[in-house]
Write a protein that holds these residues in place. Structure first.
Motif, PDB file in Angstrom:
ATOM      1  N   THR A  27       0.801  -1.228   0.000  1.00  0.00           N
ATOM      2  CA  THR A  27       0.000   0.000   0.000  1.00  0.00           C
ATOM      3  C   THR A  27       0.835   1.280   0.000  1.00  0.00           C
ATOM      4  N   HIS A  28       2.169   1.167  -0.051  1.00  0.00           N
ATOM      5  CA  HIS A  28       2.966   2.403  -0.030  1.00  0.00           C
ATOM      6  C   HIS A  28       4.364   2.129  -0.578  1.00  0.00           C
ATOM      7  N   ALA A  29       4.610   2.572  -1.813  1.00  0.00           N
ATOM      8  CA  ALA A  29       5.940   2.437  -2.410  1.00  0.00           C
ATOM      9  C   ALA A  29       6.225   3.687  -3.224  1.00  0.00           C
ATOM     10  N   HIS A  30       7.528   3.973  -3.400  1.00  0.00           N
ATOM     11  CA  HIS A  30       7.941   5.084  -4.265  1.00  0.00           C
ATOM     12  C   HIS A  30       8.694   4.463  -5.428  1.00  0.00           C
ATOM     13  N   LEU A  31       7.948   3.977  -6.395  1.00  0.00           N
ATOM     14  CA  LEU A  31       8.560   3.209  -7.494  1.00  0.00           C
ATOM     15  C   LEU A  31       9.585   4.037  -8.267  1.00  0.00           C
ATOM     16  N   SER A  32       9.327   5.336  -8.378  1.00  0.00           N
ATOM     17  CA  SER A  32      10.243   6.139  -9.193  1.00  0.00           C
ATOM     18  C   SER A  32      11.573   6.407  -8.484  1.00  0.00           C
ATOM     19  N   GLY A  66     -11.379   6.539  12.625  1.00  0.00           N
ATOM     20  CA  GLY A  66     -11.718   5.807  11.397  1.00  0.00           C
ATOM     21  C   GLY A  66     -10.540   5.482  10.502  1.00  0.00           C
ATOM     22  N   TYR A  67      -9.313   5.805  10.944  1.00  0.00           N
ATOM     23  CA  TYR A  67      -8.140   5.571  10.094  1.00  0.00           C
ATOM     24  C   TYR A  67      -7.697   4.113  10.090  1.00  0.00           C
ATOM     25  N   TYR A  68      -7.047   3.728   9.005  1.00  0.00           N
ATOM     26  CA  TYR A  68      -6.345   2.448   8.900  1.00  0.00           C
ATOM     27  C   TYR A  68      -4.905   2.681   9.358  1.00  0.00           C
ATOM     28  N   ILE A  69      -4.284   1.631   9.889  1.00  0.00           N
ATOM     29  CA  ILE A  69      -2.907   1.741  10.379  1.00  0.00           C
ATOM     30  C   ILE A  69      -2.031   0.834   9.512  1.00  0.00           C
ATOM     31  N   SER A  70      -0.985   1.436   8.924  1.00  0.00           N
ATOM     32  CA  SER A  70      -0.125   0.676   8.015  1.00  0.00           C
ATOM     33  C   SER A  70       1.280   0.554   8.600  1.00  0.00           C
ATOM     34  N   PHE A  71       1.802  -0.674   8.582  1.00  0.00           N
ATOM     35  CA  PHE A  71       3.136  -0.942   9.133  1.00  0.00           C
ATOM     36  C   PHE A  71       4.107  -1.273   8.008  1.00  0.00           C
ATOM     37  N   ALA A  72       5.349  -0.805   8.176  1.00  0.00           N
ATOM     38  CA  ALA A  72       6.397  -1.031   7.169  1.00  0.00           C
ATOM     39  C   ALA A  72       7.377  -2.100   7.662  1.00  0.00           C
ATOM     40  N   GLY A  73       8.450  -2.305   6.889  1.00  0.00           N
ATOM     41  CA  GLY A  73       9.413  -3.373   7.161  1.00  0.00           C
ATOM     42  C   GLY A  73      10.105  -3.276   8.501  1.00  0.00           C
ATOM     43  N   PRO A 129      11.957   2.963  -1.516  1.00  0.00           N
ATOM     44  CA  PRO A 129      13.142   2.131  -1.258  1.00  0.00           C
ATOM     45  C   PRO A 129      13.652   2.170   0.178  1.00  0.00           C
ATOM     46  N   TYR A 130      12.815   2.618   1.120  1.00  0.00           N
ATOM     47  CA  TYR A 130      13.282   2.748   2.511  1.00  0.00           C
ATOM     48  C   TYR A 130      12.908   1.508   3.325  1.00  0.00           C
ATOM     49  N   LEU A 131      13.458   1.442   4.554  1.00  0.00           N
ATOM     50  CA  LEU A 131      13.005   0.502   5.580  1.00  0.00           C
ATOM     51  C   LEU A 131      12.935  -0.959   5.158  1.00  0.00           C
ATOM     52  N   ALA A 132      13.971  -1.432   4.487  1.00  0.00           N
ATOM     53  CA  ALA A 132      13.994  -2.850   4.096  1.00  0.00           C
ATOM     54  C   ALA A 132      13.880  -3.730   5.334  1.00  0.00           C
ATOM     55  N   PRO A 133      13.019  -4.740   5.282  1.00  0.00           N
ATOM     56  CA  PRO A 133      12.866  -5.629   6.446  1.00  0.00           C
ATOM     57  C   PRO A 133      14.094  -6.525   6.615  1.00  0.00           C
ATOM     58  N   GLU A 134      14.221  -7.093   7.794  1.00  0.00           N
ATOM     59  CA  GLU A 134      15.214  -8.156   7.998  1.00  0.00           C
ATOM     60  C   GLU A 134      14.864  -9.305   7.045  1.00  0.00           C
ATOM     61  N   PRO A 135      15.785  -9.969   6.412  1.00  0.00           N
ATOM     62  CA  PRO A 135      17.243  -9.870   6.564  1.00  0.00           C
ATOM     63  C   PRO A 135      17.897  -8.882   5.597  1.00  0.00           C
ATOM     64  N   TYR A 136      17.149  -7.921   5.069  1.00  0.00           N
ATOM     65  CA  TYR A 136      17.705  -6.991   4.078  1.00  0.00           C
ATOM     66  C   TYR A 136      17.959  -5.608   4.667  1.00  0.00           C
ATOM     67  N   GLY A 179       8.680  -6.297  -3.590  1.00  0.00           N
ATOM     68  CA  GLY A 179       8.760  -7.755  -3.413  1.00  0.00           C
ATOM     69  C   GLY A 179       9.092  -8.140  -1.980  1.00  0.00           C
ATOM     70  N   MET A 180       9.763  -7.234  -1.263  1.00  0.00           N
ATOM     71  CA  MET A 180      10.168  -7.539   0.114  1.00  0.00           C
ATOM     72  C   MET A 180       8.995  -7.508   1.090  1.00  0.00           C
ATOM     73  N   ILE A 181       7.825  -7.137   0.611  1.00  0.00           N
ATOM     74  CA  ILE A 181       6.680  -7.105   1.522  1.00  0.00           C
ATOM     75  C   ILE A 181       6.317  -8.508   2.009  1.00  0.00           C
TER      76      ILE A 181
END
Ligand SMILES: [Zn+2]
Length: 275
Positions: free
Chosen positions: A18-23, A185-192, A221-228, A236-238
Motif C-alpha cells: 500500500t505504499h511504495a515510491h517506485l520512481s 476511522g483511520y487504517y494503520i499501516s506498518f512497514a518493514g 526504497p526505505y526501511l527494508a525488512p530483515e534480513p535486508y 517484493g520484500m513485503i
C-alpha cells in the motif's frame, strides 16, 4: 537482494503493497520497470505508488500506469521548501490531479508532520496538511498521513476533519496513539521496520490493531525488512512483513492476504482488486 537474484516466490500471489515510491528505485540500483511486471506475473494484487511533491505525478504515471494494478496518490510531503508557499504548492498539486485522466489518483498524500525535517512545530506545516485534508474532502479521496515524532499534533489536526479518512502510514507510535487514529476511522499501516530486532514495542502495537483496519507497506526504497535491513527495499520484500505479521497474529498467511487485500480495496475505493 538485487533485482538479478530476486525470484518472485510462489507465495507472492495475493500480496498488496500500500505504499511504495517506485520512481525512486532506479536511483537505488533496482530496475522497477523490470521488477513490477515480474511481481504482477507472480500474482501481486496491487501497489500504491505514493507522491511526495507537486509535479511528480505525470512522470510516475508515464512510467507505471501501464501496469493495471499500480495506482497513484498525489501529495506534498512536509519538505521545508514547500512550507514557505503552501498556496502555490497546492495549486500545482491540484493542477497535477486535473491533468491526468479522472479517477487515476486514489489518494491525497503523503502529507503530514515530520519533526526531523522540521524540528520546530510551525503553523506552516500544519497549514500544508490542512490544505491537503481539505483537498481530500473536496475530491472524496482518502489521505495518506506521514507522521514522525508528532503524534499529538497529527491527532489534533485530523480530528478537525472528521469526514476525511485514510491511512496512518509507516506507523511508529504506541497502542494508545493507534487507538486514537482508529477511533477517527483511520487504517494503520506498518512497514518493514516491524521486523527490526529493537521493534518489540511496535510489534505489540501491531497486535493491538483490529484486522479489518490493518495494512502493510514497504515504503520502498526505505526501511527494508530483515534480513535486508540497510539495503534499498522494493515491493517484493513485503513478503517478509506478511510472514512476520501472520506469525504475530497467529493466523494463516493466506487469510492475512485476503483480509489486507479487502482493506486496501476498501480504503482506496478500488473495485477491481484481483483475488
Ligand atoms: Zn513514503
Amino acid at each position: 537482494m538485487t533485482l538479478d537474484d530476486f525470484e518472485p516466490e510462489a507465495g507472492c500471489a495475493g500480496l498488496f503493497d500500500t505504499h511504495a515510491h517506485l520512481s525512486y528505485l532506479d536511483g537505488r540500483g533496482i530496475n522497477a520497470e523490470k521488477l513490477v511486471p515480474a511481481l504482477f506475473k507472480a500474482g501481486f494484487t496491487g501497489i500504491i505508488d505514493v507522491g511526495t511533491t507537486a509535479g511528480d505525478l505525470a512522470e510516475r504515471m508515464r512510467a507505471f500506469s501501464r501496469f493495471e494494478h499500480v495506482r497513484f496518490s498525489a501529495g506534498l510531503w512536509p519538505h521545508k521548501e514547500f512550507l514557505s508557499c503552501p498556496e502555490r504548492q497546492l495549486a500545482l498539486l491540484e493542477q497535477d490531479i486535473d491533468t491526468v485522466p479522472a479517477g487515476s489518483v486514489v489518494a491525497v498524500g503523503e502529507c503530514g508532520f515530520d519533526r526531523r525535517e522540521n524540528p520546530e512545530p510551525s503553523g506552516a506545516e500544519r497549514e500544508l496538511l490542512e490544505r491537503q485534508l481539505d483537498l481530500a474532502r473536496r475530491r472524496g479521496l482518502p489521505v495518506i498521513i506521514h507522521s514522525r515524532e508528532a503524534p499529538a499534533e497529527t491527532i489534533e489536526t485530523l480530528a478537525a476533519y472528521p469526514d476525511v479518512g485514510g491511512i496512518i502510514h509507516c506507523f511508529s507510535y504506541g497502542s494508545s496513539e493507534a487507538r486514537a487514529f482508529l477511533d477517527m476511522g483511520y487504517y494503520i499501516s506498518f512497514a518493514g521496520n516491524i521486523s527490526f530486532k529493537n521493534a518489540g514495542a511496535l510489534r505489540e502495537t501491531l497486535k493491538s490493531v483490529p484486522l479489518d483496519r490493518l495494512l502493510l507497506e514497504t515504503d520502498s526504497p526505505y526501511l527494508a525488512p530483515e534480513p535486508y535491513r540497510g539495503k534499498p527495499s522494493h515491493p517484493g520484500m513485503i513478503m517478509q512483513s506478511y510472514r512476520r505479521t501472520a506469525e504475530l497474529l497467529k493466523i494463516d498467511i493466506e487469510e492475512l492476504k485476503e483480509r489486507l487485500r479487502r482493506n486496501a480495496a476498501q480504503v482506496f475505493n478500488l473495485r477491481d482488486v484481483p483475488a
